[in-house]
Design an enzyme around this catalytic site. Sequence first.
Site, PDB file in Angstrom:
ATOM      1  N   TRP B 325      45.026  41.997  40.650  1.00  0.00           N
ATOM      2  CA  TRP B 325      45.179  41.961  39.187  1.00  0.00           C
ATOM      3  C   TRP B 325      46.008  40.732  38.776  1.00  0.00           C
ATOM      4  CZ3 TRP B 325      49.588  41.895  36.193  1.00  0.00           C
ATOM      5  CH2 TRP B 325      49.422  42.118  34.820  1.00  0.00           C
ATOM      6  N   HIS B 326      46.990  40.382  39.634  1.00  0.00           N
ATOM      7  CA  HIS B 326      47.889  39.278  39.292  1.00  0.00           C
ATOM      8  C   HIS B 326      47.196  37.922  39.309  1.00  0.00           C
ATOM      9  CE1 HIS B 326      50.983  42.326  40.000  1.00  0.00           C
ATOM     10  NE2 HIS B 326      51.722  41.588  39.207  1.00  0.00           N
ATOM     11  N   GLY B 327      46.193  37.776  40.097  1.00  0.00           N
ATOM     12  CA  GLY B 327      45.542  36.473  40.089  1.00  0.00           C
ATOM     13  C   GLY B 327      44.428  36.382  41.099  1.00  0.00           C
TER      14      GLY B 327
END
Lengths: 331, 479
Positions: B325-327
Amino acid sequence: MRKFLIHSFLLLTIFSATIILINFISEEDEYSSDYMAAIIDKHERANSIKEPKIILTGGSNVAFGIDSEELQKAFSIPVVNLALHRQLGLSFILKELKYAIKEGDIVFLCIEYFFPGEGEYKLQRHTSDYYKEAELFYSPNKYDDLKLYLEETRLKYIDLFNSENVGAKQGNPDLKDSMNPLVYSRDAFNKYGDVVGHLDKKNPGFLRGRGTVFKYRFWEGISAINEFYAYAREMNVNVFYLFPPYPSSDFSKGYDIISQLRSDLNSHLKVEILNAPEDFVYPDSDFFDTIYHLNKNGRAKRTKKLIELIANSGNVQEQIRSIKSGNHASY
Amino acid sequence: MLFNSIEFAIFLPIVFLLYWFIFNKSIFFQNFLLLVVSYIFYGWWDWRFLSLIIFSSLVDYFIGIKLSKTGNQRRRKLLLTASLLVNLGFLGFFKYFNFFVDSFVEAFTLFGSSFEPTRLSVILPVGISFYTFQTMSYTIDVYKGKLQPTRDIIAFFAFVSFFPQLVAGPIERAKNLLPQFSEKRRFEYDKAVDGLRQILWGLFKKMIIADNCAVVVDEIFFNYAEYSGSTLLMGALFFSFQIYGDFSGYSDIAIGTARLFGFSLMQNFAFPYFSRDMAEFWRRWHISLSTWFRDYLYIPLGGSRGSMWAKIRNIFIIFIVSGFWHGANWTFIVWGGLNALYFLPLSLLNKNRTNLDIVAKGKYLPTIREAFNMGLTFGLTVLAWVFFRAESVTHAFAYMGGMFSDSLLSYPEIVIKNLILLLGAFTLIEWFGREGQYAFANVSLLRPRPLRWFVYFFVIGLLFYFKANQPQPFVYFQF
């Protein structure tokens, strides 16, 4: 709500008063030794010369890398080096030129590759802090002024405690040495407008801007220069274009893009180009602290080459002759 | 528009005055104003991104209404799938398309084939992961019957785009935030002052702690090969403070700003670095995201029920998805995987809910055991952060290799005493304020009032004095 608004207003008032107080306490001396304050001396010289002159301008490559005195001796025409900083932007520099040129002048524009069109507002504002007329060279706006005012207050506040903040301390110490106040200072310029403060300094050992990767685009500066050229011709002023100095190691890396730029300039620039990019390519050891700042040795080589280029250019020679004969005809 | 910008300092008081003095005639007017100013706030980056958020809001608004009108389970599933496809489709397209293409090409290259793929040159819309998750929570809750859909389109659009938490959270649940758009808001002095205090503390964390650490961290991570192990360790430690100051600082500003308008947002960080085990850390770090994944992914997958293998699978899924989700980078996936490994033993031994309260509650100091556990947990977190910060997995391993070399015990090349002192003072303030919603909340207890005001001015003075020369954008904006 009333209580909240009164308290907020009170806080804001105390805060604003503190800002004004800081600025009041830290009132600056009349004489500023800031690098950008050199604009005062440059324009003072330009205004004081009544006869036609040679004006050199561009980014800091011109400020650091040309010996105007030698040039003046070689052609017996007064020389003014107006160049200060690349980040002032081409628009600023061309408007400054429009303000400074007089009939019969010869302008040598030596522009760093893909020179920015608009430049940094902060630097532009700085120039007009010292030289009021510089407001004509860019578009002042109150909003950015407010931001700068707060930032300047912050720096003054830090000065009050006579210390540096953490952020300021975190730069590369070598880099900070090269941003030596003796080099990046109004006092580092000579009377012609050349930076000479770095000439006897040791190279810091690295070049800022190294590894710059050019991305090709049709450079918008071409049309801006053409527009200026039209204005200059009406003033009976001649303009010549020069490629900037560049370190050999980086030049080979950017060669393809520079060649494309050169081809665009040859096809679209109405101003005569005096040199080829290769003419001012020097070993890395001839540069001081950035890829555009020549050191003593590089500056001498470049000045010699520039004198040679001028001597070999029929159009410049014709212009010089007409200045000397008092007949400032445009070719 | 950045919270730590002059633009926002002008924008916020104007909106505040309009909200309480001009648009205070009805909830509708106030919501309408919030919607307009939220779009201005978001459009300040790039107005074209507004089309995505408007489209996403429209889809979920109508799907919500449709869901309430049909009892047909197949049709309801279809509607939910449509919403998820649109939202995750946008996210996938803008955030992950190039990652998947590159990974695909790398996989093929391993087998000896190579080809030039089509890559997209699209910019990642700011905060897309945040508002997408927020709007998805609405549709899922309506689908599950936990929430009645709203028919007030302005309130719904304002909920999705509410500017304080639009670009970097907290990711609010529709259940908590949406009803607040339908309630009459009354101005409360104490709430508003508390909001301003939390904003001030958020700015301190962001502009002083995070931004000053960022300069050193960038230097060390970029030139890691030139530094000793001890300096690399320091880089990792500074990054731990940077990411915490940056993200929790943003959350504090968001929560404080929302309070000025009469809204309560959830706490997003609860002093995570004082955690005694990794399970506690994950209950205290980015709470809005962790609970989102818990409720909408972990529990639907079976959670901690089922066989041991199902448990292990679920833990890995939730942590890896959370990392992803973060990247769109393998570094985040490894970071998620590493955290799963940290968490796994606690979960399997049923010790993941041992430390529910804040450490040393009601005491000044922790016990030796608590201090040791906190140190260990923090150490593990720091190691995981190396993957989070590194440019690639190779970079992270090389950095780790450099860190755990012979030079780990040498004197570091970079020692910035001012910054270390600041971090020390910051840790102390956080420690003594750890029982509140945020560390600075305790200032409200100071008497008399001039003393409190002195503290506020002192912090403003610190902001002026220690503000990094190069303001950094919020790290979490890229997510």
